[in-house]
Structure formats: structure tokens, C-alpha cells
Design a protein around this motif. Structure first.
Motif, PDB file in Angstrom:
ATOM      1  N   SER A  65       9.790 -13.236 -65.103  1.00 15.72           N
ATOM      2  CA  SER A  65      10.119 -11.832 -64.871  1.00 15.72           C
ATOM      3  C   SER A  65      10.148 -11.494 -63.384  1.00 15.72           C
ATOM      4  CB  SER A  65       9.099 -10.953 -65.602  1.00 15.72           C
ATOM      5  OG  SER A  65       9.344  -9.617 -65.327  1.00 15.72           O
ATOM      6  N   HIS A  69      13.446 -10.060 -61.145  1.00 15.22           N
ATOM      7  CA  HIS A  69      13.554  -8.841 -60.349  1.00 15.22           C
ATOM      8  C   HIS A  69      13.972  -9.143 -58.923  1.00 15.22           C
ATOM      9  CE1 HIS A  69      11.381  -7.088 -63.785  1.00 15.22           C
ATOM     10  NE2 HIS A  69      11.979  -5.967 -63.400  1.00 15.22           N
ATOM     11  N   ASP A  73      17.340  -7.608 -57.153  1.00 13.27           N
ATOM     12  CA  ASP A  73      17.312  -6.877 -55.880  1.00 13.27           C
ATOM     13  C   ASP A  73      18.227  -7.536 -54.856  1.00 13.27           C
ATOM     14  OD1 ASP A  73      15.593  -5.007 -56.874  1.00 13.27           O
ATOM     15  OD2 ASP A  73      13.782  -5.939 -56.062  1.00 13.27           O
TER      16      ASP A  73
ATOM     17  N   HIS E  95      20.180  -1.781 -62.801  1.00 16.06           N
ATOM     18  CA  HIS E  95      19.789  -1.317 -61.486  1.00 16.06           C
ATOM     19  C   HIS E  95      20.260   0.101 -61.225  1.00 16.06           C
ATOM     20  CE1 HIS E  95      18.358  -2.552 -57.517  1.00 16.06           C
ATOM     21  NE2 HIS E  95      17.990  -3.676 -58.112  1.00 16.06           N
TER      22      HIS E  95
END
Ligand SMILES: Nc1ncnc2c1ncn2[C@@H]1O[C@H](COP(=O)(O)O)[C@@H](O)[C@H]1O
Ligand SMILES: Nc1ncnc2c1ncn2[C@@H]1O[C@H](COP(=O)(O)O)[C@@H](O)[C@H]1O
Ligand SMILES: Nc1ncnc2c1ncn2[C@@H]1O[C@H](COP(=O)(O)O)[C@@H](O)[C@H]1O
Ligand code: NA
Ligand code: NA
Ligand code: NA
Lengths: 100, 320, 320, 100, 100, 320
Positions: A65, A69, A73, E95
Motif C-alpha cells: 500500500s 501511494h 503521487d 487522485h
């Protein structure tokens, strides 16, 4: 057998980005990825995939996880502004947790 | 002469392809057929060029190559200047569009060759070399201009040169050239039925699909504005004239001059967009694709080539 | 003679394909073009064989077929022995690799035929039958050896025989043979432009892609070790010699002997890997694919065929 | 309308396994499956799909949770050791619960 | 960055329905969609995709949960009876929430 | 004559294709090869027709076109009546099946042409026009019948006409016709090697794949019932007879009558199913596809064409 929880990162984008994305993912240390040729439509218009500049790929990778992320990003920072791209996360359960 | 060009099956195929797109027919070539045909066409073009080269005098080709390189630098600069000053495009977009017009379209090359063959006009055997030579400089120049003064780090030239020189289209042309050059005419006879006998038919089929693809680009016109439409028609005429002059000065025959003028006038839609998308991400593909593929490509196929031929004839009549 | 072979467009295409792979060009044939070409080539090979067979004396083919079956048993046994004893491979890997070398590559067959045609060397009309006959025994034998004494239940022979005999490559060859045999020369004339006129060109294009694919196998060398590299060069020479002897003994002409030697020397990379992946899962594909496709295939195309031709000439000069 | 919860089993593996996997799934009694041709990279190297031995498929099937676990265990036992394969579960909601 | 929760609608059906479904989705106001060519088997038999009448597509669209349910109900009402079709929802995190 | 037809490579290819399907060989053409071949065949058929039309007298074609339109209305009505009354099919299924039998199969057309060419039987140059003309009326009629009295809103005729006229198969045929007509014989020479030289070979390859596809339809027989099997064999004989009469009455030659009878007897499996799936969703595709593609298509290829030729000869011997 008990299953491990992982994130599935899905990236739908221009095929022009394929080799760059694969390099990025390898730098992030993912253990693998899978690519499908797709077509579609979004904010940046129709992408019928009928010729080179119109191709779209769907790239998925299963990972922890936190890494998922980080990847999302990174995509947002580097590619979201200039390219036709959509990315999302979902939950999956896998057998061999150490593989991902 | 114009009408005569329009009745060639290759050109008519393009027309019915455009019609299919405009009428929203569900006809579409499967993408791998499109790719297969383009591999075949590029390799055949190279192969034919290589075989002819193997019979040409080596020195001959030098001056025309230099003239072609000069075109590859001058045309994108002219285009960039027009796009910035008159068109008010920002730097990345102007540079990216300029790169497309400085580079070439191999399909347009194939069509001009088939045009010359049909009207019985001879041309220099090494013109394929000019096609290859003209493909690259403008792309490099476009990237350079786009990146000058841009904050986004340096250009990864290694990756880019790799991308361009080893990209599909250049690699196939060059491979064909080498295979043709080294195997020569006699050894190539057994492969001729595929690569030469079928060439024009395959070109016709490919242009049918290119018509569909090009006509879909026309909806991009909504976003591009009127200036770009003007530019996409005027620029090939300007580059065609520059190409005619370059052909004349470097001593090309009437046929060779027509080819060089057409090469100069053509705009890339394979190598250039691929390179720009990666190297100049801030440039909007809608602009360069609509212009190069939606307007200039049809313009050249339908009416441009006879015009460049007329230009070459005029130039040779006064300058030759 | 070696150089002469290298300058054939078919071989040159293979070379530029390998170069594309090594230089990491993004050139790649769309997978359905690859498949389409391979369907075309296999069927054309069969069709040509069938037509020629329809004009051959039926008895003639018997002894060479027997000799070919013998090769199909002896070669994998020799290979297995070398791989186990000298190479220290485990049973499944040794058996799987041996199966590849006992079976054949139809593309290598096509290249040797085009080689003989080019140098004007005649050969027996029924050699395509030998290609088909040699394809299968080694595969069955390889599976048998791998499974002997293995705990994993019995072999599902029904499924396997189905897989092999009705697999794409054998089915296309055999279909072509039957269609050619029954329709005969006159009726086939109208299909000749596609299946025979274009054959060599299509083979050239296919070898370009095979060059790319083969060169990508070379990175497998990191894992295979030095012995397998040696084996992949030595084994075709051994089988080529065995094939030469078999050809001579069964009364084949110089051309026919060259074909049989090349068939013997070639290693399968379509039927054998497909069967091994299912029937011998413990064998690592990196080993057999790197050897058969990454080394032996290029070796045969680039230098092997002239060597087998020389072997056949030598044998016929002393034995004939 | 209320939706039923089901599991989606996803299997990414060598195309050589396709017919065997389909037979396995049918024996387990799934009501259907869907296959996509994909390419990718994992522990067993690059699979570009550029020729026969290199093809990869992605097979999905929607079924009850208990069956999904049985299928995953079966795959792990039979194929994980010798083949390039990845398999995972995720949650989906369907309209006609009796269809799956 | 915090992610937004959305629904992923997946529709697996005959390619004959493609243009109608796309029109439907546009009328419902989705912001985009992605299509993959697939093959499979279900209650209406094998669909190998080997010729025109046999092709199957997988269409996905990311949207808000309420819209996802509306779409599913619409599919059920209009297409479930007469066509080979499967549709399901799953959860994803994105997002740029405003994009979907 | 029957056997002679079966030994044609095109027909033999169909047979080995059917065998591949029945034997469950894993041979299958990649879907884009299937699509590419069908684009090629349809466009070539149109192109040839267009070129021939450009040399025909314009008035000649009028009466046969009228007769063909009449066939396009009468055949689906007869079929609908049989299916409703004898077959007890519901309205949507009867209408959809009837539409298939009223429309045409371009591949069957190509096979009858290749049959006539092989036996040296001439035919009118404009028969391709009849192929195009017969494709559409039955589809419109079928939809109309299915929708009459149906609660499901009105038919979206705009969308449907668009679908049918701009659908892939009609569009390619018509494009080919136009390109051929306007470019004419001389200008088309350079594209002839692809579109005409390779035609029969490509047709053979395509029929191999059609054999595989058709044979897979046979499992649909389990659901269709015996009546539909009977219908799928009897109906082409009835329409073939109607086509023979129409040909005779409209003054077609023996060859032209054979073509029209075959067109009448053929059942559509591209345009009709595509239209029915959207316009008549209540009709079960298993019925119309099994009948048209699983039974009638093989019947026509294997034995129908010689029968229609015999019918035409008989009619001309008594009526001509
Ligand atoms: N809401 C959506 N659901 C599914 N796929 C989408 C969606 N929006 C965009 N896509 C896909 O992502 C690609 C790029 O999107 P965009 O950047 O919005 O043009 C499109 O071509 C679609 O394939
Ligand atoms: N982490 C991953 N995420 C997504 N796909 C993967 C991952 N690892 C492997 N794959 C896919 O599964 C195939 C087999 O994986 P492997 O057995 O690890 O070689 C690869 O070729 C990829 O297509
Ligand atoms: N249980 C299932 N899991 C995954 N895909 C399915 C399932 N059932 C059906 N499908 C897919 O949905 C298509 C239509 O299904 P059906 O309407 O059941 O024939 C099939 O051809 C499959 O591709
Ligand atoms: Na230019
Ligand atoms: Na061998
Ligand atoms: Na009919």
C-alpha cells in the motif's frame, strides 16, 4: 491458506509513456507489471488506437500500500498535467505476500 | 493534370477513405493491418532505394544531401518564425509544429514517386537517401528550440537520438537501404514480386486507411484556430518552393527536383509526433497532428504534388 | 560461398533484424503480423510440397522417410546423452532440449530451399514430406524420456498427440500438402502468385522479425551457462553430419541430402516448445529457447546451411 | 436494486496454460470467464508477447467467495511452482446474484 | 495526498453494443471510459472473438457511486435480457476527485 | 463436375478448414488477419467490378438490377412464410433469418466467379453491381417485418440505414466500385498485382479460416432443431431457382444467370447479423448464424454452385 492484502495500481495512459513508466516502476522497485492495449475517451478526447499517436495502454502493478501511494503521487507530479492519463488504486488479496 | 492526379487509384482510395471518415462509416482497418502495411511500405521504399543506390555513382549524391540537410534546418526555422510571430504560438507548440514541417512523410514520398512513374518522368536513383536524410535534422532542431531557456532540466540527448535513429520508421528505411545495397539487383529478384510488384496496390490500401485517420483529425480544427489552417496550406507551398530551389541548385533533374520539393513540403506524422510527445510534452498534439495529418497531408496528396511538379518544371525552364 | 549466402536478401533481413534487437530499436512486428506470416509460410511450404508430390513416383519416398524417422530417434538420443553426461542437465531439461534438436524448424527448411534454388541445385520433389515426418518423433521421445520414472502421474498421451498432430504448425503443413496433392499443378496455377510468387519476399520479412525475436533470446545466455552455448553450435554440426549420412544412404541426390542435413541440424522453436511447456513443466524454457532460437537458429541461417551443403558435396564425392 | 457481493478471481499467466485453466475452472463449476491478451514482466522475466512462447493472458472469473478461495488454492498447488503466474482476488458487486 | 473514493463500473458484453453503450454513458454524463477487446464464455455460449459476430468488449468507467448504480440499473433494464452481458461494480481510489 | 469443384484449391482449403474445426485443432487465424483478408477481398471485388463497369454500356444493367431488387423482396418473404408456417418460429426469429437469406454472401460470390473463370464460362461485366444491390433490401425488409406490431417503439431508420449503407462490407464494395469505375483499366494496372493477381490465393486462405469458423457454428445445431437444418439446405435451392428465373427473364447470359442464382441462394453472414443484432434483439443469433454460416455457406461452397450452374444451363436450354 491466508491471503495477504496488497494494492493494485492501475494506470491508463498514452502508449508513448510506456517505456518511461516501466522504468519509473522498476526504479520504485515493483516486482512486476502487466500491460494491456486499450482504447477510450476522456478529458483529452477520443483515443481510438487506430494509429501510433492514438494508442492507449492500461498498466497494472500489484504492490504494498505505501509503495502504491508513492507511485500515484509520482504520476500526479510528473505526468498528470501534460498527458492523457488516469490512475487509481484498488484492494486485492494475494497468495504469496512476499512476491509483491 | 490536377484531375489526372485525382483519378489515380491511390489518390481515389485516399478520397474514399476520407469520405468514410466524414460519413462516420464504421470501416476501420485493424490496427495491426495498419502497422503491417506501414512496415511493408517503409521497408520496400528503403529496399528499392538501396538497390538503385548499388548501381549509382557514389560521388553524385553528395551535393544533394548537403542541400537536403540545409532544407532540414531552414524549413523548421522559417516555420518556427511564422508560428511565433504571426501565429502567436508559445515556444513549445511553435517548435513542435516546426519540427513536423521540417521533417518528412514517407507516404507522401511514395505517392510522388508513383506519380512520376505514371507520367513517365525519370528521377535520380538515390532520392530515397534524401528522404532518410531529411527525416531527422528538423526533429532535433525542434527539440533544441523548445528546450532553450526551458526550466525542465537538460535534454536527454542520448535517449532522444536513440528514439529517433532507432525509431521504427528510420530503422526500416535504413535497413531496407542496406539490404538492397548489399544484396543488389540480381539477388533481389526473387523478393521483387512482394516488395515491388505489390507496392502500388499496398500504397492504395494504406491510403484508404490514412484517409479515414486524416479525416478524423479534422475535428481538431475546432481547437486549432484559423491561423493554423492557413499555415498548414501555406507552409508546404513555401517549403515546396524552397525544395525546388534546393533541387535546382544542387543539380537535380526535373524529376529529382519534384521529389525534393515534395519531401520539403511534406510534414512528418510518424517520427516527429513520437519524438515531440516525449521531448516536448508541453506542446499540444492536437495542434501538430491536426495541421500535419489533418490538413497538409491531404493537401499534398490531392493537389500539392502536381503543384510541386509544376514548380520544378518552371524552375528548370528558367534556371536549367 | 559463405559470403555469397550472407548477401542473400533473406539472410540480410535476418541480420538487420538481429541488429534491431541488439541496438534496442523499438521496431517490432505486430504479433498478428508475425502469426499471419507464419501461417502463410507453413501453408505455402506444404502446398508446394503437395503439388510436387502429386507428380512424384509414390514408391520413391519410402526409404528416405524411414531414414528420416531414424534421424528423429537418433538425434534426440545423442543430444540427451550429451546434455546429461557432459552438460550435467537434469532429466527434464535434458529431455526437453533434446526434443527441440530432434525436431525441425520449418523456417530453416524454407531458407535452405531458397538457398538451393538460388545456386541452381535441384533436389527431390518430396522433401517437404521429410520436413513433416521429422517434426514429431523427437517431441514424443523427449516427453517419454522426461516422464520415465517421474512421479507425476502418467502422460496424457491422447491430449499430447492431439496437441502435436493438430498443433498449428503440423496441421498447416499437412493441410497444405493435402490441398496441393489433390488439386495438383494445373488447378493451383491461379493461387500460385500468392503462395509461390511472394514466398521469398515474405520469408525475408519474416526473418527480419525472427532476427529481432532471436536477438532478444540472447539475454538468456546469462542464465544458461557456457556448455549450452557450445552445445547449440556443436549439436547442429553433429546432426547435420548424421543427416548427411542418412541422405546418402537413402539414395537422396546432392540437393536432397543438403536439405535432409539441414533439417536434421535445425532445432524446433514452434511445435517443440509448445509441447514441452505443457508436458514437461519442470524444464526451464530459458534453456531450450535460448539454445534453439537464440543460438542454433541464427547459426544455421548465417553459416550452417553452406556448411551442410559442403558436407553433402563431400559425402557425395566420396560415397556417391 | 440491491447488489450481491462476489469475488473476482484474476489470473495472469502464460497463454500455454489457457486451455488447461479453462478446463479446471469448468470443473470447479464457474459460470463463465473472460480472457484478455496482455504482456508484462515478473520474476520469470519479460513476456513481450511478440511470439508464441511469450504470450501472456489475463483470465478473470466472478464467483462466490468460497469457490474463489478453492480456485486460488488449486492454482497455487498446481501451477505456481513451474509457471509464470500471478493470481489475486478482489471484491465486486453484481446485479444478478444467481448468475455467478 | 488524500484520495477520493469512486466506483469502477465494468461491463463485459458483445461488441455489437459498443456504440450504443458509449452513447448511453455519455448521456449519463460520465467523464470518460476505457475499452478492451476480450473473449470469454458465459451463459450465452463461447465467444472466441474469431469473427465479427463473436467479439466481446470489456468497458470500464470510473464515476461516483450513485451514478454507478444508475448505470447498472439501466443496463439491467435495457440489455440484460437479450444480450450476452455481465456488469459489476468495484471500489477504487483516485487522485483527482473532480475528474470523475 | 461436382468432384471437379471439390478439387479446386479454394474449395479444398475450405474442407481442411472445416476439418481443423471438427478435429479441434488449435489452428485459428488471428482476428486481425481475418479482418484484413475480408477488407482486401471486399475491396478487390468492388474494384474489379468498377473497372469492368467503366467499359460496359450504361443501359444494359438496368433490367437485371430491377430483377435483383425483386429477388431481394421475394426471397425474404418466401423464407419468412416458410419459417413462420412450417417452422413455427416467432416473428423476430423468422424475420431475422429471412433477412439473412434475402441478403448475400460476398465470399460465395467470389467463389462462384472463380468457378466460372476456371471452367471458362463468361458472364456480364456488371454482376458486382447485382451483388451490391442484393445486399440491402432484405435486411430492411426483415427489420420492418420484425418491428411491425412490436411494442418496442419505432425503428430508428436513420441509424439503421447508416449502419447498413456505411457498414464495412457495403462501404468497401461500393468504394471499390467507385475507385475502379473512375480510375478505369489503364490507371489501375499498377495496382492489379495486389488486387487481382493475389485474389484467388487470398480467397483460398480466407476460406480455410471460414471453414474453421463455420465448423464451430455446427455445435449450434443442438439448439436449432431439425427444421432449421432442412430449411438451410432447401432455402438456397429455392432461392437459387428463383434467381435462375430472374436471370433468364432479365436477359442475363448463362454465366450471369449462374451468378445471380448463386447470389440469391447465398445467405449473408456479415451485414445481416450485424444489423439484426441491433435492430431485432429478440431474435436469437444462434438460429440465424447456425443456419446461414454453419449450413448454407458450406452447402453452397461444396455443392451448391455446381447445382446453380446446372440450373442455369437447364433454364437456358429450355428458355433461351
Ligand atoms: N472516467 C473514466 N473512466 C474510465 N476510464 C477513463 C475515464 N476517464 C478517462 N479514462 C481513460 O483514460 C484515458 C485518458 O484520460 P484523459 O486524460 O481524461 O483524456 C482515456 O483515453 C480513457 O481511456
Ligand atoms: N507485481 C505484479 N503486478 C502486476 N503483474 C505482475 C506482477 N508480477 C508479475 N506480474 C504478471 O504476471 C506474469 C507472471 O509473473 P512471474 O511469475 O512473476 O514471472 C508477468 O509476466 C506479469 O505479466
Ligand atoms: N462468471 C463470469 N466471470 C467472468 N466473466 C464472465 C462470467 N460470466 C460471463 N462472463 C463474460 O461475460 C460474457 C457474457 O456472458 P453471458 O451473458 O453469461 O453469456 C461472456 O462471454 C464472458 O466473457
Ligand atoms: Na518537410
Ligand atoms: Na533437428
Ligand atoms: Na440470398
Amino acid at each position: 491458506m491466508t491471503l495477504a492484502h496488497r494494492k493494485l495500481v492501475t494506470i491508463i495512459t498514452e502508449s508513448a509513456l510506456e517505456s518511461m513508466l516501466v522504468k519509473d516502476l522498476e526504479n520504485f522497485g515493483v516486482t512486476g507489471y502487466t500491460i494491456t492495449n486499450v482504447r477510450g475517451e476522456g478529458a483529452r478526447g477520443k483515443r481510438k488506437g487506430d494509429w501510433d499517436q492514438n494508442r492507449t495502454i492500461c498498466l497494472i502493478t500489484i504492490c504494498r500500500s505505501d509503495l502504491a501511494h508513492v507511485i500515484l503521487d509520482h504520476l500526479a507530479a510528473v505526468y498528470f498535467e501534460d498527458y492523457a492519463i488516469v490512475a487509481y488504486l484498488s484492494d486485492v488479496e494475494v497468495h504469496r505476500g512476499n512476491k509483491f | 493534370m490536377m484531375l489526372d492526379n485525382l483519378l489515380d487509384p491511390v489518390v481515389l482510395c485516399f478520397v474514399v477513405g476520407v469520405a468514410a471518415g466524414l460519413l462516420k462509416s464504421d470501416l476501420q482497418f485493424p490496427e495491426q493491418l495498419y502497422e503491417g502495411l506501414s512496415i511493408y511500405l517503409l521497408f520496400s521504399i528503403g529496399l528499392k532505394g538501396g538497390i538503385e543506390l548499388s548501381r549509382a555513382a557514389p560521388g553524385e549524391v553528395f551535393v544533394p544531401v548537403l542541400a537536403t540537410v540545409a532544407l532540414g534546418v531552414i524549413i523548421p526555422l522559417v516555420a518556427y518564425f511564422l508560428l511565433r510571430r504571426l501565429g502567436r504560438f508559445d515556444r513549445p507548440n511553435a517548435a513542435a509544429i516546426a519540427a513536423h514541417y521540417g521533417s518528412v512523410s514517407a507516404v507522401t514520398y511514395a505517392v510522388v514517386i508513383s506519380y512520376l512513374v505514371r507520367i513517365g518522368q525519370s528521377y535520380e536513383s538515390y532520392v530515397t537517401v534524401l528522404l532518410v536524410v531529411l527525416e531527422i535534422p528538423a526533429i532535433a532542431l525542434g527539440i533544441l528550440i523548445a528546450r532553450l531557456g526551458s526550466a525542465t532540466g537538460g535534454v536527454k540527448w542520448g535517449a532522444l537520438l536513440h528514439e529517433v535513429f532507432l525509431g521504427k520508421s528510420v530503422y526500416l528505411l535504413v535497413s531496407g537501404l542496406l539490404v538492397g545495397y548489399f544484396s543488389g539487383f540480381d539477388r533481389s529478384e526473387a523478393v521483387a514480386p512482394l516488395f515491388f510488384g505489390l507496392f502500388k496496390g499496398a500504397l492504395a490500401l494504406f491510403l484508404l486507411e490514412m484517409g479515414i485517420i486524416a479525416s478524423r483529425r479534422i475535428e481538431g480544427l475546432r481547437y486549432t484556430g484559423f491561423f493554423l489552417v492557413m499555415f498548414a496550406v501555406a507552409m508546404p507551398l513555401i517549403s515546396g518552393a524552397l525544395g525546388t530551389v534546393a533541387g535546382l541548385l544542387s543539380g537535380l533533374s526535373l524529376g529529382g527536383t519534384t521529389v525534393l520539393a515534395t519531401l520539403a513540403a511534406s510534414a512528418s506524422y510518424i517520427a516527429a509526433p513520437a519524438a515531440m510527445r516525449i521531448a516536448v510534452p508541453k506542446a499540444n498534439p492536437t495542434f501538430y497532428l491536426t495541421a500535419a495529418l489533418g490538413i497538409t497531408f491531404p493537401f499534398n496528396i490531392l493537389v500539392g504534388i502536381p503543384i510541386y511538379h509544376a514548380m520544378a518544371r518552371f524552375a528548370h525552364s528558367i534556371g536549367g
